[in-house]
Enzyme design. Structure first.
Site, short mmCIF file in Angstrom:
data_model
loop_
_atom_site.label_atom_id
_atom_site.label_comp_id
_atom_site.label_asym_id
_atom_site.label_seq_id
_atom_site.Cartn_x
_atom_site.Cartn_y
_atom_site.Cartn_z
N ASN A 11 0.89 -1.17 0.00
CA ASN A 11 0.00 0.00 0.00
C ASN A 11 0.93 1.21 0.00
O ASN A 11 1.56 1.52 1.01
CB ASN A 11 -0.88 -0.05 1.25
CG ASN A 11 -2.05 0.90 1.23
OD1 ASN A 11 -2.70 1.08 2.25
ND2 ASN A 11 -2.36 1.53 0.12
N ASN A 63 -6.23 10.73 -1.22
CA ASN A 63 -6.29 9.52 -2.02
C ASN A 63 -5.91 9.79 -3.48
O ASN A 63 -5.89 10.94 -3.93
CB ASN A 63 -7.69 8.91 -1.97
CG ASN A 63 -8.03 8.35 -0.61
OD1 ASN A 63 -7.20 7.72 0.04
ND2 ASN A 63 -9.26 8.57 -0.17
N CYS A 72 -5.34 6.21 7.71
CA CYS A 72 -4.81 5.11 6.92
C CYS A 72 -3.82 4.35 7.78
O CYS A 72 -2.80 4.91 8.20
CB CYS A 72 -4.14 5.62 5.64
SG CYS A 72 -3.36 4.31 4.68
N GLY A 73 -4.11 3.09 8.06
CA GLY A 73 -3.26 2.30 8.94
C GLY A 73 -1.89 2.02 8.37
O GLY A 73 -0.87 2.12 9.07
N ASN A 74 -1.81 1.65 7.10
CA ASN A 74 -0.50 1.43 6.48
C ASN A 74 0.24 2.75 6.31
O ASN A 74 1.46 2.82 6.48
CB ASN A 74 -0.67 0.75 5.11
CG ASN A 74 -1.17 -0.67 5.24
OD1 ASN A 74 -0.64 -1.45 6.03
ND2 ASN A 74 -2.19 -1.02 4.50
N ASN A 162 -12.59 5.68 9.77
CA ASN A 162 -13.16 5.68 8.43
C ASN A 162 -14.05 4.44 8.30
O ASN A 162 -13.88 3.46 9.02
CB ASN A 162 -12.06 5.72 7.35
CG ASN A 162 -11.03 4.61 7.52
OD1 ASN A 162 -11.09 3.82 8.45
ND2 ASN A 162 -10.06 4.56 6.63
N HIS A 164 -15.96 0.98 7.20
CA HIS A 164 -15.59 -0.31 6.62
C HIS A 164 -16.80 -1.23 6.57
O HIS A 164 -17.62 -1.26 7.49
CB HIS A 164 -14.48 -0.98 7.44
CG HIS A 164 -13.18 -0.25 7.35
ND1 HIS A 164 -12.25 -0.50 6.37
CD2 HIS A 164 -12.68 0.75 8.11
CE1 HIS A 164 -11.22 0.31 6.53
NE2 HIS A 164 -11.45 1.08 7.59
N GLU A 213 -10.54 -0.29 -1.60
CA GLU A 213 -10.47 0.91 -0.77
C GLU A 213 -11.26 2.06 -1.38
O GLU A 213 -11.15 2.34 -2.58
CB GLU A 213 -9.01 1.35 -0.56
CG GLU A 213 -8.28 0.51 0.47
CD GLU A 213 -7.09 1.26 1.05
OE1 GLU A 213 -7.28 2.38 1.54
OE2 GLU A 213 -5.98 0.70 1.02
N ARG A 214 -12.01 2.71 -0.52
CA ARG A 214 -12.72 3.92 -0.91
C ARG A 214 -11.71 4.96 -1.41
O ARG A 214 -10.78 5.33 -0.72
CB ARG A 214 -13.48 4.46 0.31
CG ARG A 214 -14.27 5.72 0.07
CD ARG A 214 -14.84 6.27 1.38
NE ARG A 214 -13.80 6.63 2.34
CZ ARG A 214 -14.01 7.35 3.44
NH1 ARG A 214 -15.22 7.78 3.73
NH2 ARG A 214 -13.02 7.62 4.27
N CYS A 222 -4.59 -2.80 3.71
CA CYS A 222 -5.32 -1.69 4.34
C CYS A 222 -5.27 -1.90 5.85
O CYS A 222 -5.84 -2.86 6.36
CB CYS A 222 -6.76 -1.65 3.85
SG CYS A 222 -7.76 -0.34 4.62
N GLY A 223 -4.59 -1.00 6.54
CA GLY A 223 -4.41 -1.16 7.98
C GLY A 223 -5.68 -0.95 8.78
O GLY A 223 -5.99 -1.72 9.69
N THR A 224 -6.45 0.10 8.45
CA THR A 224 -7.72 0.30 9.15
C THR A 224 -8.68 -0.83 8.81
O THR A 224 -9.45 -1.28 9.67
CB THR A 224 -8.35 1.66 8.79
OG1 THR A 224 -8.48 1.78 7.37
CG2 THR A 224 -7.51 2.81 9.33
N GLY A 225 -8.63 -1.31 7.56
CA GLY A 225 -9.47 -2.44 7.17
C GLY A 225 -9.09 -3.71 7.90
O GLY A 225 -9.96 -4.54 8.23
#
Length: 277
Positions: A11, A63, A72-74, A162, A164, A213-214, A222-225
């Site tokens: 990512n 984005n 964004c986690g990553n 965000n 999910h 990802e949106r 995706c870290g948050t995902g």
């Protein structure tokens, strides 16, 4: 304008330090241009280092389609490594202001002082339907049936700053991801759109995830995902509180802390530096 290209499990991001570089006025158009993989540098998004009055630094994420992301986690793992290695923030534990609130990453060092991985306190998952936001006025949106173009999905919705939408499925094919991901992203059930995770549970400690990802389409991680997936697995009693999640770009290690927060540990890699004219 100097930039650094970094990635977290594939990512990838273009990181620009606004403390040293002059930014263009139209950040949306800039991000669309520079993130183009054929005519620009190529990335899933642009991350901007900004000063903060309430944390060590502020992270702004644009984005590849020009929209702004809350978190964004990553990206925040890359951000933390960037700040530490360039001595912008000298401490291993730091606080980062985001649109999703204050996030707390910690860089983990080897015996030579090099950053090996970054662990992030991602905060407490948000489960209430209106707060995610979804159109469901429920305390939890768990295995909720929704209809998309005549097909029914059972979704579990979580916000990690965000939105999910987690779908458990044995089918993680490109066709599933690219056909149904964008339709779920823009479905009327999610007024601010949503990230979409398709998840195959392997056992009580492991799962595989692919993500649409949106604002960025298919990404390798995706870290948050990943944290939303951990939460969805626990809500549906599919795994325990420590999870190794296999993504297209590599593995993330997740656990739910005693404080109710989701914790994520994973790699962040610098690819190259360059100049944008």
């Amino acid at each position: 304008m100097r930039f650094v290209k970094m990635h977290g499990l594939g990512n990838d991001f273009i990181i620009i330090n606004s403390l040293a570089e002059k930014l263009p006025e139209d950040l949306a158009a800039f991000s669309q241009k520079v993130c183009d993989r054929h005519f620009g540098v190529g990335a899933d998004g642009v991350i901007i280092v900004r000063p903060s009055d309430i944390a060590d630094m502020r992270m702004q994420i644009i984005n590849s389609d020009g929209s702004e992301a809350e978190m964004c986690g990553n990206g925040i793992r890359c951000f933390a490594k960037y700040l530490y290695e360039r001595k912008i923030v000298p401490s291993r534990k730091m606080t980062i202001e985001t649109l999703a609130g204050i996030i707390k990453p910690e860089v983990i060092l080897d015996d030579k002082g090099n950053v090996t991985v970054v662990e992030v306190d991602m905060g407490e998952p948000v489960l209430a339907g209106p707060a995610i936001p979804t159109t469901f006025n429920k305390e939890k949106v768990v295995m909720e049936p929704v209809e998309i173009n005549g097909r029914e999905f059972l979704i579990t919705a979580v916000s990690m700053g965000n939105p999910h939408c987690v779908v458990f499925s044995d089918d993680l094919s490109d066709d599933m991801l690219c056909t149904w991901g964008p339709l779920l992203e823009k479905s009327p059930y999610f007024p601010k759109k949503t990230n979409v995770e398709f998840v195959k549970v392997l056992n009580e400690h492991e799962a595989q995830m692919r993500v649409w990802e949106r604002g960025a389409a298919v990404t390798l991680a995706c870290g948050t995902g990943a944290c939303a997936t951990l939460t969805a697995c626990l809500l549906n009693k599919k795994t325990n509180g420590e999870l190794t999640l296999h993504l297209d770009g590599g593995d993330l290690y997740l656990h739910l802390g005693a404080d109710g927060h989701a914790y994520m540990r994973g790699a962040a890699e610098e690819v190259f530096e360059g100049w944008i004219k």
